[in-house]
Design a protein around this motif. Structure first.
Motif, PDB file in Angstrom:
ATOM      1  N   LEU A  49       9.275 -25.177  95.345  1.00 60.92           N
ATOM      2  CA  LEU A  49      10.159 -26.337  95.304  1.00 60.92           C
ATOM      3  C   LEU A  49      11.060 -26.311  94.076  1.00 60.92           C
ATOM      4  CD1 LEU A  49       7.477 -29.041  96.237  1.00 60.92           C
ATOM      5  CD2 LEU A  49       8.943 -27.724  97.769  1.00 60.92           C
ATOM      6  N   PRO A  50      12.147 -27.104  94.118  1.00 59.00           N
ATOM      7  CA  PRO A  50      12.966 -27.242  92.906  1.00 59.00           C
ATOM      8  C   PRO A  50      12.075 -27.678  91.749  1.00 59.00           C
ATOM      9  CG  PRO A  50      14.013 -28.342  94.756  1.00 59.00           C
ATOM     10  CD  PRO A  50      12.664 -27.893  95.245  1.00 59.00           C
ATOM     11  N   GLY A  51      12.332 -27.129  90.587  1.00 62.87           N
ATOM     12  CA  GLY A  51      11.446 -27.392  89.447  1.00 62.87           C
ATOM     13  C   GLY A  51      10.642 -26.132  89.187  1.00 62.87           C
ATOM     14  N   GLU A  52      10.144 -25.517  90.267  1.00 66.49           N
ATOM     15  CA  GLU A  52       9.379 -24.265  90.199  1.00 66.49           C
ATOM     16  C   GLU A  52      10.322 -23.090  90.502  1.00 66.49           C
ATOM     17  OE1 GLU A  52       6.232 -23.648  89.508  1.00 66.49           O
ATOM     18  OE2 GLU A  52       5.769 -21.735  90.512  1.00 66.49           O
ATOM     19  N   VAL A  53      11.242 -23.331  91.406  1.00 69.62           N
ATOM     20  CA  VAL A  53      12.093 -22.231  91.889  1.00 69.62           C
ATOM     21  C   VAL A  53      12.954 -21.644  90.766  1.00 69.62           C
ATOM     22  CG1 VAL A  53      14.224 -23.386  92.673  1.00 69.62           C
ATOM     23  CG2 VAL A  53      13.243 -21.538  94.034  1.00 69.62           C
ATOM     24  N   GLU A  54      13.264 -22.458  89.762  1.00 70.90           N
ATOM     25  CA  GLU A  54      14.084 -21.965  88.639  1.00 70.90           C
ATOM     26  C   GLU A  54      13.357 -20.827  87.914  1.00 70.90           C
ATOM     27  OE1 GLU A  54      13.487 -25.141  89.255  1.00 70.90           O
ATOM     28  OE2 GLU A  54      15.473 -25.940  89.736  1.00 70.90           O
ATOM     29  N   LYS A  55      12.028 -20.925  87.842  1.00 68.94           N
ATOM     30  CA  LYS A  55      11.246 -19.851  87.196  1.00 68.94           C
ATOM     31  C   LYS A  55      11.362 -18.568  88.007  1.00 68.94           C
ATOM     32  CE  LYS A  55       7.660 -22.990  85.644  1.00 68.94           C
ATOM     33  NZ  LYS A  55       6.302 -23.379  85.983  1.00 68.94           N
ATOM     34  N   TRP A  56      11.294 -18.713  89.317  1.00 80.72           N
ATOM     35  CA  TRP A  56      11.439 -17.544  90.200  1.00 80.72           C
ATOM     36  C   TRP A  56      12.803 -16.896  89.997  1.00 80.72           C
ATOM     37  CZ3 TRP A  56       8.067 -15.568  94.005  1.00 80.72           C
ATOM     38  CH2 TRP A  56       6.833 -16.235  94.059  1.00 80.72           C
ATOM     39  N   GLN A  57      13.829 -17.737  89.932  1.00 80.67           N
ATOM     40  CA  GLN A  57      15.179 -17.193  89.774  1.00 80.67           C
ATOM     41  C   GLN A  57      15.281 -16.416  88.466  1.00 80.67           C
ATOM     42  OE1 GLN A  57      17.237 -20.907  90.136  1.00 80.67           O
ATOM     43  NE2 GLN A  57      17.544 -20.702  92.332  1.00 80.67           N
ATOM     44  N   LEU A  58      14.651 -16.977  87.430  1.00 82.27           N
ATOM     45  CA  LEU A  58      14.716 -16.329  86.121  1.00 82.27           C
ATOM     46  C   LEU A  58      14.015 -14.963  86.135  1.00 82.27           C
ATOM     47  CD1 LEU A  58      14.899 -18.439  83.121  1.00 82.27           C
ATOM     48  CD2 LEU A  58      13.452 -16.465  82.844  1.00 82.27           C
ATOM     49  N   ILE A  59      12.855 -14.936  86.781  1.00 77.47           N
ATOM     50  CA  ILE A  59      12.105 -13.672  86.873  1.00 77.47           C
ATOM     51  C   ILE A  59      12.879 -12.647  87.703  1.00 77.47           C
ATOM     52  CG2 ILE A  59      10.035 -12.636  87.855  1.00 77.47           C
ATOM     53  CD1 ILE A  59       8.520 -15.082  87.059  1.00 77.47           C
ATOM     54  N   GLU A  60      13.429 -13.124  88.812  1.00 82.45           N
ATOM     55  CA  GLU A  60      14.205 -12.208  89.668  1.00 82.45           C
ATOM     56  C   GLU A  60      15.404 -11.647  88.905  1.00 82.45           C
ATOM     57  OE1 GLU A  60      12.922 -14.676  93.650  1.00 82.45           O
ATOM     58  OE2 GLU A  60      15.013 -14.700  93.043  1.00 82.45           O
ATOM     59  N   GLN A  61      16.031 -12.530  88.143  1.00 85.09           N
ATOM     60  CA  GLN A  61      17.177 -12.105  87.338  1.00 85.09           C
ATOM     61  C   GLN A  61      16.751 -11.038  86.322  1.00 85.09           C
ATOM     62  OE1 GLN A  61      18.794 -15.769  85.835  1.00 85.09           O
ATOM     63  NE2 GLN A  61      20.221 -14.634  84.562  1.00 85.09           N
ATOM     64  N   LYS A  62      15.614 -11.264  85.687  1.00 85.82           N
ATOM     65  CA  LYS A  62      15.102 -10.298  84.697  1.00 85.82           C
ATOM     66  C   LYS A  62      14.813  -8.959  85.382  1.00 85.82           C
ATOM     67  CE  LYS A  62      14.189 -10.418  80.839  1.00 85.82           C
ATOM     68  NZ  LYS A  62      15.108  -9.904  79.788  1.00 85.82           N
ATOM     69  N   ALA A  63      14.148  -9.023  86.550  1.00 82.88           N
ATOM     70  CA  ALA A  63      13.810  -7.787  87.269  1.00 82.88           C
ATOM     71  C   ALA A  63      15.082  -7.022  87.634  1.00 82.88           C
ATOM     72  CB  ALA A  63      13.008  -8.122  88.526  1.00 82.88           C
ATOM     73  N   LYS A  64      16.089  -7.748  88.077  1.00 84.16           N
ATOM     74  CA  LYS A  64      17.352  -7.093  88.470  1.00 84.16           C
ATOM     75  C   LYS A  64      18.055  -6.520  87.256  1.00 84.16           C
ATOM     76  CE  LYS A  64      18.206  -9.904  92.517  1.00 84.16           C
ATOM     77  NZ  LYS A  64      18.907 -11.028  93.081  1.00 84.16           N
ATOM     78  N   GLU A  65      18.024  -7.276  86.192  1.00 82.12           N
ATOM     79  CA  GLU A  65      18.742  -6.848  84.989  1.00 82.12           C
ATOM     80  C   GLU A  65      18.079  -5.597  84.388  1.00 82.12           C
ATOM     81  OE1 GLU A  65      19.175  -6.345  81.069  1.00 82.12           O
ATOM     82  OE2 GLU A  65      17.826  -8.063  81.261  1.00 82.12           O
ATOM     83  N   VAL A  66      16.737  -5.602  84.322  1.00 82.08           N
ATOM     84  CA  VAL A  66      16.042  -4.426  83.769  1.00 82.08           C
ATOM     85  C   VAL A  66      16.243  -3.221  84.705  1.00 82.08           C
ATOM     86  CG1 VAL A  66      13.790  -3.457  83.129  1.00 82.08           C
ATOM     87  CG2 VAL A  66      14.376  -5.799  82.466  1.00 82.08           C
ATOM     88  N   SER A  67      16.188  -3.452  86.008  1.00 82.13           N
ATOM     89  CA  SER A  67      16.415  -2.345  86.962  1.00 82.13           C
ATOM     90  C   SER A  67      17.787  -1.730  86.736  1.00 82.13           C
ATOM     91  CB  SER A  67      16.322  -2.841  88.406  1.00 82.13           C
ATOM     92  OG  SER A  67      15.043  -3.350  88.668  1.00 82.13           O
ATOM     93  N   ALA A  68      18.789  -2.572  86.550  1.00 82.90           N
ATOM     94  CA  ALA A  68      20.148  -2.065  86.330  1.00 82.90           C
ATOM     95  C   ALA A  68      20.204  -1.262  85.022  1.00 82.90           C
ATOM     96  CB  ALA A  68      21.147  -3.223  86.284  1.00 82.90           C
TER      97      ALA A  68
END
Ligand code: HAM
Length: 422
Positions: free
Chosen positions: A13-32
């Motif tokens: 849910l919103p409130g929790e999903v922001e953490k997911w977005q942040l982790i996904e962003q980190k994973a994508k950024e490190v992969s790049a």
């Protein structure tokens, strides 16, 4: 009667999903940063792919797959993992012919396993995984491990343990397998039925059995390290040298057996050592799978990868007390008083949003005080107040919610004013 969510799944849910977005962003950024490119494969595949790819004798294939027949009577399976689908795609799209080898790929995708749900174990979970296909250089094994560690460390995890093993090449495994069979066979009737079935097919998996893990024969079982041929020994030494060169600590555990059949040489898991993490401490797992591309119809292609679930990563962050800084606040909340002002606020809001300003207004016809309360709850940096008086003057009253300063701004200049203050 209301309908509940299926067991082993969850809403984010919103409130929790922001953490997911942040982790996904980190994973994508490190992969790049490590030069891995994203791949997306279908949620379902032909069942054969996992039977052949993951292995018939594995728990995944035997007990955990969501398999169904479609209306054309084809057997399909919701993907339980990402390596077999990515390998299928590598072969099908002839990626082995691309000039840039190894092909370095990452994915962030939901996986499905019919497991007994508990903390850290779900029936639908999201894996961030990478696959480096087309190189037999031990340095890339270390690169893959380093990528996983980088994601964890940069998100703030400290209590990590990297466990490393080698499963050797085919020849070493054959000799180890024979030794294992000789070791367990005389007393196999003391083991569970799963182990009995595994004895001849895949005795290595006996070492991974949860039920029989305290049996005395487990501790004295022959170690792969005693059965490595020279080539496998050298390979393992070279992986360790590369890890040392990157200052990555590890412990060797010759009993580390991964639950999927495709592995050889390097196998690893990253565990959380945080207190209160729960019974399942594995955060991620991976290894080399040099034969899989060939098994799935492609040319011989040495490959290595790993996967981590975002669910377990979040649990580890929680267990270590790491809070992720998520951006939730609004730039501007428009408070409008009176019908005309409300009408005008529609175009003001539209102007703000077109200028890239995160903004909102009231849609419930609330009184001024309640509108301010809403602005507070949304953590608005500015509140722009529009009443009859402001309208006649062509201005809007802008309050900086941090300093409390209030200022009149020409309506047309509101976006510029807020951008300057951002
Ligand atoms: P795996 O060890 O089966 O390997 O899964 C990798 C990771 O997925 C686990 O370490 C864990 O973080 C997560 N995971 C697995 N099952 C669950 C579950 N039921 N609930 C939550 N998280 C789970 C693989 O899947 C391989 N494909 C990894 C790989 C990639 N090897 C080479 N390339």
């Amino acid at each position: 009667m209301s309908i509940n969510i299926p067991r082993g799944t969850k809403d984010i849910l919103p409130g929790e999903v922001e953490k997911w977005q942040l982790i996904e962003q980190k994973a994508k950024e490190v992969s790049a940063r490590f030069n891995y490119k994203e791949i997306r494969t279908p949620i379902f595949e032909h069942t054969d792919l996992f039977q052949r790819g993951v292995g018939d004798s594995t728990d995944i294939v035997q007990k955990e797959m969501y398999t169904f027949n479609d209306r054309g009577d084809r057997s399909l399976t919701l993907r339980p993992e990402g390596t077999a689908p990515v390998t299928r795609s590598y072969v099908e799209n002839k990626m082995f012919g691309l000039p840039g080898q190894p092909v370095k790929l990452f994915y962030i995708q939901p996986m499905f396993r019919y497991e007994r749900p508990q903390a850290g174990r779900y029936r639908q979970f999201v894996q961030f995984g990478i696959e480096a296909m087309g190189s037999a250089d031990p340095a890339i094994d270390a690169e893959v491990i380093s990528l996983a560690m980088t994601v964890y460390r940069e998100l703030g995890l400290k209590k990590l343990r990297l466990v490393l093993n080698t499963l050797g090449d085919a020849q070493s495994r054959k000799s180890h397998k024979e030794a294992l069979i000789a070791h367990f066979e005389p007393r196999i009737d003391e083991f569970c039925s799963d182990c009995q079935n595994r004895l001849l097919k895949n005795p290595l998996r006996i070492l991974d059995c949860k039920k029989d893990r305290d049996h005395e024969l487990m501790k004295s079982a022959p170690s792969i390290l005693e059965h490595l041929n020279e080539e496998s020994k050298t390979y393992f030494e070279d992986v360790k040298t590369s890890l040392d060169a990157m200052n990555i600590d590890y412990v060797i555990d010759p009993t580390l057996v991964r639950g999927l059949d495709y592995y050889n040489h390097t196998a690893f898991e990253i565990m959380s050592e945080a207190e209160g993490f729960g019974a399942i401490t594995t955060l991620s797992g991976g290894g080399r799978y040099n034969g899989l591309v060939e098994d799935l119809g492609g040319p011989a292609t040495p490959s290595i990868g790993f996967a981590m679930s975002l669910e377990r990563l979040l649990l580890a962050l929680e267990a270590e007390g790491v809070t992720l800084e998520t951006e939730e606040e609004l730039d501007c909340y428009v408070v409008a008083l009176g019908d005309e002002a409300k009408q005008k606020s529609v175009s003001i809001l539209s102007q703000l949003r077109q200028n890239g300003i995160k903004s909102d207004k009231d849609y419930l016809d609330k009184k001024m005080k309640a509108q301010f309360k809403a602005a507070d709850r949304l953590k608005a940096k500015y509140v722009a107040i529009l009443g009859e008086e402001e309208l006649t003057k062509g201005i809007i009253n802008v309050k900086n919610m941090d300093s409390g300063d209030q200022q009149e701004v020409v309506i047309e200049e509101l976006s510029t004013f807020i951008k300057q203050g951002k």
